[in-house]
Design an enzyme around this catalytic site. Structure first.
Site, mmCIF file in Angstrom:
data_model
loop_
_atom_site.group_PDB
_atom_site.id
_atom_site.type_symbol
_atom_site.label_atom_id
_atom_site.label_comp_id
_atom_site.label_asym_id
_atom_site.label_seq_id
_atom_site.Cartn_x
_atom_site.Cartn_y
_atom_site.Cartn_z
ATOM 1 C CD1 TRP A 126 -1.627 2.910 -5.572
ATOM 2 C CD2 TRP A 126 -0.206 2.878 -7.305
ATOM 3 N NE1 TRP A 126 -0.678 1.951 -5.319
ATOM 4 C CE2 TRP A 126 0.211 1.913 -6.370
ATOM 5 C CE3 TRP A 126 0.529 3.035 -8.480
ATOM 6 C CZ2 TRP A 126 1.324 1.111 -6.559
ATOM 7 C CZ3 TRP A 126 1.638 2.232 -8.672
ATOM 8 C CH2 TRP A 126 2.029 1.284 -7.722
ATOM 9 C CG ASP A 156 -2.172 1.429 -13.418
ATOM 10 O OD1 ASP A 156 -2.197 0.197 -13.553
ATOM 11 O OD2 ASP A 156 -1.674 1.995 -12.424
ATOM 12 C CE LYS A 180 -3.639 -4.770 -6.952
ATOM 13 N NZ LYS A 180 -3.049 -4.164 -5.806
HETATM 14 C C1 LMR Z 1 -2.510 -0.683 -3.337
HETATM 15 O O1 LMR Z 1 -2.866 0.306 -3.976
HETATM 16 O O2 LMR Z 1 -2.684 -0.787 -2.114
HETATM 17 C C2 LMR Z 1 -1.880 -1.861 -4.059
HETATM 18 O O3 LMR Z 1 -1.846 -1.610 -5.420
HETATM 19 C C3 LMR Z 1 -0.583 -2.268 -3.492
HETATM 20 C C4 LMR Z 1 0.517 -1.287 -3.759
HETATM 21 O O4 LMR Z 1 1.545 -1.711 -4.309
HETATM 22 O O5 LMR Z 1 0.404 -0.111 -3.418
#
Ligand code: LMR
Length: 397
Positions: free
Chosen positions: A130, A211, A246
């Site tokens: 992420w 996570d 989500k």
């Molecule tokens: C994403 O990965 O798009 C979501 O989890 C929103 C974010 O906060 O990045």
């Protein structure tokens, strides 16, 4: 006074989402941010969540500060959801949970905790991960490195390389793992792979930090918590940050939690105390409203099954969109392999598109995906999937 403050380069997800909002084109399609949109392109208000909110509002009284660790009913409900209500780790008092400002808040409080008590530890994140993970841990002063994860050649997992990296990691390294629905690739470990990985983490005294932002989007609520329960069964000490953004479509309420599974109840008391101290230093205590909605959904005997059915419906709609996109693109580009659309799990597909191809999608077709090639398939619907496929075919041809 502030001449030395440099301009902000922007965030790869949130800033792109803002750019989408400002785009004047009426046919624009937002597949950038990880948000579930329904078939009308709207963020749903889940009936179970709405009913819970009405009950919370009807019962609302004074608004005192919550404790630093958050509301007791929220924390207990979260533990039951993550571990299963009769898990031995819960019964023995080894698990501490605090309510946090989204799971990002849980990651941040956890990162500060690691920095304070394991100041030399490095954090290893999957390659890729992420977009915000690295920033959160570096923001707490930790050094972040990566371990092999996604295999671009096969669209699968580099599991042997991942295991090898763990086998070499320094004692007390923090290993950031996605419990399910890996963001951004949609490629998860199988149960067998979790069973192989955990003994390595335990033997090398590594600190897993799981996570769990997409519980229910992979398979069932319980299945998506498999890695958490297996780690607790294995007697491993670890951290887990989880989110209801989500799964309850409660993005703006910032409902999340941080749990730490400790070796024994006495250590758990001290760990909880230090998490409270960290919260007090940062934002004092969490907000009340959203957490009470979550607690109500999780504990109400009528609303809980309704909510779980709603999550199933969201998951199945995403699967239908994956299939539709796959069918249309395969018809137009029959010589290429797009099976990843069907095998990747959760909200995202990792398309393999280059940053230039992603820019072309946005500039020429008003289709927004991240420059890493991550597409939020939860933003597809029957009204935009053909246009998305056509745009992808154009930039791929
Ligand atoms: C994403 O990965 O798009 C979501 O989890 C929103 C974010 O906060 O990045």
């Amino acid at each position: 006074m502030f001449h030395h403050v440099e301009p902000y380069a922007g965030d790869p997800i949130l800033t792109l989402n803002e750019a989408f909002g400002k785009d004047p084109r009426s046919d624009k399609i937002n597949l950038s941010i990880g948000i579930y949109f329904d078939d009308d392109g709207k963020i749903p208000m889940l009936p179970s969540v709405r009913a819970a909110e009405l009950k919370v509002v009807a019962a609302a009284g004074a608004r005192p500060y919550l404790p630093m660790e958050g509301a007791a009913n929220f924390r207990t409900a979260v533990q039951d959801l993550l571990f299963g209500s009769d898990h031995a780790a819960l019964r023995s008092g080894r698990v501490v949970t605090i309510q946090t400002v989204g799971s990002s808040g849980g990651l941040k409080v956890g990162a500060d905790f690691i920095k304070r008590y394991f100041p030399q530890s490095h954090v290893l994140v999957s390659d890729p991960t992420w977009d915000n993970h690295r920033a959160v841990f570096e923001g707490s002063g930790l050094t972040v490195e990566s371990y092999p994860y996604y295999d671009a050649a096969t669209g699968g997992l580099r599991f042997a390389d991942m295991l090898a990296a763990m086998s070499k990691a320094e004692k007390h390294s923090v290993i950031l793992l996605h419990a399910c629905c890996h963001n951004p690739t949609g490629v998860d470990l199988t149960r067998e792979q979790w069973q192989q990985l955990l003994p390595v983490l335990k033997a090398r005294e590594l600190i897993p930090f799981l996570d769990l932002a997409y519980q229910g989007y992979g398979s069932s609520m319980d299945d998506d918590a498999y890695a958490i329960r297996l780690s607790a069964d294995a007697g491993i000490s670890f951290l887990v940050a989880n989110s209801f953004s989500k799964s309850m479509s409660l993005y703006g309420e910032r409902c999340g939690a941080l749990s730490i599974v400790c070796p024994d109840p006495q250590q758990a008391v001290n760990v909880l105390g230090q998490l409270k101290a960290n919260v007090r230093r940062n934002y004092s205590n969490p907000p009340m409203h959203g957490g009470q909605i979550v607690a109500r959904v999780l504990t109400d005997p009528e609303l809980r099954p309704l909510w779980e059915a709603e999550v199933v419906a969201m998951r199945e709609r995403i699967l239908a969109m994956r299939q539709r996109l796959y069918d249309v693109i395969c018809t137009r580009l029959p010589d290429r392999d797009f099976s990843y659309f069907l095998t990747q799990r959760g909200m995202f597909s990792y398309t393999g598109l280059s940053p230039i191809q992603c820019d072309r999608l946005k500039d020429e077709h008003a289709v927004y995906i991240l420059r890493s090639g991550r597409m939020c398939v939860a933003g597809l619907n029957n009204g935009n999937v053909e246009a998305t496929a056509t745009a992808m075919v154009d930039v791929l041809s």
